[in-house]
Design a protein around this motif. Sequence first.
Motif, PDB file in Angstrom:
ATOM      1  N   TYR A   1      19.867  33.305  19.631  1.00 15.28           N
ATOM      2  CA  TYR A   1      18.719  32.582  19.647  1.00 15.28           C
ATOM      3  C   TYR A   1      18.120  32.076  21.064  1.00 15.28           C
ATOM      4  O   TYR A   1      18.936  32.248  21.879  1.00 15.28           O
ATOM      5  CB  TYR A   1      18.808  31.372  18.589  1.00 15.28           C
ATOM      6  N   PHE A   2      17.065  31.671  21.109  1.00 12.31           N
ATOM      7  CA  PHE A   2      16.671  31.132  22.458  1.00 12.31           C
ATOM      8  C   PHE A   2      15.651  30.021  22.042  1.00 12.31           C
ATOM      9  O   PHE A   2      15.452  29.594  20.930  1.00 12.31           O
ATOM     10  CB  PHE A   2      16.112  32.294  23.231  1.00 12.31           C
ATOM     11  N   HIS A   3      15.093  29.474  23.100  1.00  8.25           N
ATOM     12  CA  HIS A   3      13.957  28.219  23.212  1.00  8.25           C
ATOM     13  C   HIS A   3      14.465  27.191  22.312  1.00  8.25           C
ATOM     14  O   HIS A   3      13.806  26.763  21.141  1.00  8.25           O
ATOM     15  CB  HIS A   3      12.804  28.797  22.648  1.00  8.25           C
ATOM     16  N   CYS A   4      15.551  26.827  22.398  1.00 10.69           N
ATOM     17  CA  CYS A   4      16.186  25.608  21.962  1.00 10.69           C
ATOM     18  C   CYS A   4      15.675  24.343  22.363  1.00 10.69           C
ATOM     19  O   CYS A   4      15.036  23.975  23.368  1.00 10.69           O
ATOM     20  CB  CYS A   4      17.793  25.314  22.283  1.00 10.69           C
ATOM     21  N   GLY A   5      15.110  23.538  21.150  1.00 10.25           N
ATOM     22  CA  GLY A   5      13.974  22.335  21.203  1.00 10.25           C
ATOM     23  C   GLY A   5      14.861  20.996  20.762  1.00 10.25           C
ATOM     24  O   GLY A   5      15.823  21.012  20.433  1.00 10.25           O
TER      25      GLY A   5
END
Length: 145
Positions: free
Chosen positions: A141-145
């Motif tokens: 996964y990416f773009h952890c918010g």
Amino acid sequence: MLTRVLTSLAAALSLGIAVPATADAAAPAGAYGCDGTLIDAIDHPYDGTVVATTYLYWDGTYNCAVAVKKGSYEGVRTRMDLLLFNNTGAQPRSDEDDGRYLYYAGPVKVYGRNACIATELTMWNTSNYDIFLHRSPYDGYFHCG
């Protein structure tokens, strides 16, 4: 010269004349039904040519994505399947838009606070053969918010 260009542009805008943007510029989030700020643009090549770009947006709570056709696929009705999902199970955990589109698939939206996301796009050609399935990122996964 620059003054003349700026003056012409200002005059055109005041008269309501449309000034075209570059073909590769991402439309504002609202143009596709997403809210927030553009955080990523993922190109999807097929046979050496980019045929779609997935735009990811973040509004502070939700991630939103649209996949926009490019080049010879733009304006041609073909099947697209766009999937956006998070890694936490927070609702909504996933959202999908699968159909036959002329210009773009989406918007799809998932909860993104304290979560990471991934996206998948599958596209078909006019003969209804799938030409690719791209997952971004490829693993994880990416773009952890």
